[in-house]
Design a protein around this motif. Structure first.
Motif, PDB file in Angstrom:
ATOM      1  N   TYR A 242     -24.753 -27.844 -32.851  1.00 19.53           N
ATOM      2  CA  TYR A 242     -24.608 -26.507 -34.442  1.00 19.53           C
ATOM      3  C   TYR A 242     -25.012 -25.234 -33.014  1.00 19.53           C
ATOM      4  CZ  TYR A 242     -25.420 -22.258 -36.807  1.00 19.53           C
ATOM      5  OH  TYR A 242     -24.800 -20.851 -37.312  1.00 19.53           O
TER       6      TYR A 242
ATOM      7  N   VAL B  66     -15.654 -27.056 -36.553  1.00 21.74           N
ATOM      8  CA  VAL B  66     -16.646 -27.409 -36.059  1.00 21.74           C
ATOM      9  C   VAL B  66     -17.834 -27.378 -36.425  1.00 21.74           C
ATOM     10  CG1 VAL B  66     -17.709 -28.644 -33.686  1.00 21.74           C
ATOM     11  CG2 VAL B  66     -15.178 -28.873 -34.359  1.00 21.74           C
ATOM     12  N   GLN B  67     -17.940 -25.042 -35.657  1.00 23.51           N
ATOM     13  CA  GLN B  67     -18.815 -24.924 -36.195  1.00 23.51           C
ATOM     14  C   GLN B  67     -19.705 -24.869 -37.560  1.00 23.51           C
ATOM     15  OE1 GLN B  67     -21.483 -24.183 -33.815  1.00 23.51           O
ATOM     16  NE2 GLN B  67     -20.388 -25.659 -32.528  1.00 23.51           N
TER      17      GLN B  67
ATOM     18  N   ASP C 269     -18.413 -26.649 -40.525  1.00 22.82           N
ATOM     19  CA  ASP C 269     -19.227 -27.811 -40.869  1.00 22.82           C
ATOM     20  C   ASP C 269     -20.457 -28.253 -40.323  1.00 22.82           C
ATOM     21  OD1 ASP C 269     -16.278 -28.590 -41.668  1.00 22.82           O
ATOM     22  OD2 ASP C 269     -15.212 -29.835 -40.196  1.00 22.82           O
TER      23      ASP C 269
END
Length: 427
Positions: free
Chosen positions: A104, A127-128, A130
């Motif tokens: 993160y 992605v970020q 999540d």
């Protein structure tokens, strides 16, 4: 029985009766043994609320750290308990970095979801996002404490409290929380929602206290505040406040029979919500019965409370919005709500119309009688309808509250509440 013993018993009975008549509990040797007086709001109905008054010595704890608190609450499930909080318990000593999921990166998050790149017409994903959600779950594990049934949680003295933590009164019953200063926890990982309003918004988790799916709960003489981290101290991104606070108190998801008395709610935006969703009729209809009395709402923006579904009795509260408060409204009228707001005192910032004290979110009847605004009698419904004719409110909630131990003249409310509400002021 001797004459002296009989006289002593009679005197004790008389003292207890006087205490009940005055709206306060008949104090035991320590506040942890106090129970909710008869007829003191919805939590006194259907058997009343006693918390952990029956706890034995083995289940009476004094805690000085967050970990000790969570251990005391989890120990010996099913046993009545008294948990005495001494000093300020910090739930967030580990710091935000310790909760972050591997990979993160907040700078990457800001770059990925910048409205100039992502737009404003769809929720964020990828992605970020999540990893942000995983980080938030890690924080939740660390900063939530669950209060079990038959528990009294009480601060010791004038300076007991919790910072960085979220008290969860979840799917349980018969709980008392008193004499604590609860500083709103900071969400380390708010979510950006580009579809929230015209310009998007940052949304956070972690209320200071949540009553969810629970019954017979008494919250008394606590102080809820943003403390060292008011909204004015938070940064902005994408032109919007990076909101790290959620509510100070929520009563939601079928919670019922709750009395909230002699508390201070201070320096907050979305303060107190009763009913979390318009779509929750299956769980909330016929529940969410809450009494709010002799509370001080000081410099709060909105939701004091916002109500859905519930029969809510709000009387003898003081709504004090000083200069500079970004005041929106006090009472939010939501779907199928039946709010009774009587004999409250409201003090508004200069130039603020009294019609804003009530806000209609959905059409629902409301009773508002005997209230004062800036020291003068005010028909809140008529004032609202005159100021907001396109959003008219209907008068008459359809029920009459009876569970009131005392009702004070609203002219006396600012003084009474100002001197007696909040943590550190148990008599």
């Amino acid at each position: 029985m001797t004459r002296r013993t009989t006289a002593l018993a009679t005197a004790l009975t008389a003292c207890a009766a006087l205490a009940l008549a005055g709206g306060g509990p008949a104090h035991a040797a320590e506040p942890g043994r106090d129970t909710l007086p008869a007829r003191d709001g919805w939590a006194s109905a259907d058997g009343g609320t006693t918390g952990g008054a029956a706890a034995d010595a083995a289940h009476t704890y004094t805690v000085t750290t967050w970990d000790q608190l969570r251990s005391a609450l989890a120990d010996d499930p099913g046993a009545p308990r008294i948990v005495r909080v001494k000093g300020t318990l910090n739930a967030a000593t580990a710091g935000c970095a310790s909760y972050a999921a591997d990979g993160y990166d907040f700078a990457r998050y800001l770059a990925d979801y910048d409205p100039a790149v992502w737009g404003r017409d769809r929720p964020v994903s990828g992605v970020q996002e999540d990893l942000r959600a995983a980080s938030q779950r890690n924080q939740a594990t660390a900063v939530k404490a669950y209060v079990p049934a038959d528990t009294t949680l009480v601060g010791v003295g004038k300076h007991a409290g919790i910072t960085g933590g979220s008290l969860q009164i979840a799917h349980t019953h018969n709980v008392i929380v008193r004499n604590l200063t609860v500083e709103s926890p900071l969400d380390c990982f708010p979510q950006w929602d580009p579809t929230d309003g015209a310009t998007g918004a940052w949304n956070s988790e972690y209320d200071g206290m949540v009553v969810t799916g629970s019954t017979h709960v008494w919250l008394d003489h606590n102080t809820f505040t943003d403390g060292a981290h008011p909204d004015s101290s938070l940064p902005s991104y994408y032109g919007e406040l990076y909101q790290q606070h959620d509510g100070e108190l929520d009563v939601v998801r079928g919670a019922d029979l709750v009395t909230v008395s002699w508390n201070v709610f201070a320096d907050h935006d979305k303060t107190l919500m009763i009913g979390n969703s318009d779509g929750a009729a299956a769980t909330d209809r016929g529940r969410l019965r809450v009494t709010l009395h002799h509370n001080l709402f000081r410099d709060v923006t909105e939701r004091a409370p916002r109500v859905r579904f519930g029969k809510v009795d709000a009387y003898n509260n003081h709504y004090l919005a000083g200069p500079g408060t970004p005041y929106a409204y006090s009472f939010g009228i939501g779907i199928e709500s039946q709010l009774v707001a009587e004999k409250n005192a409201v003090t508004l910032p200069a130039g603020t119309g009294a019609g804003r004290v009530l806000k209609r979110w959905k059409d629902a009847p409301v009773t508002a009688a005997g209230n004062l605004v800036d020291g003068r009698p005010a028909d809140l419904i008529a004032l609202h309808n005159a100021e907001f004719p396109a959003e008219p409110l209907r008068s008459g909630a359809g029920w009459t509250p009876t569970l009131r131990p005392r009702v004070d003249d609203p002219r006396a409310v600012p003084g009474l509440v100002g001197h007696r509400a909040g943590a550190g002021r148990l008599r």
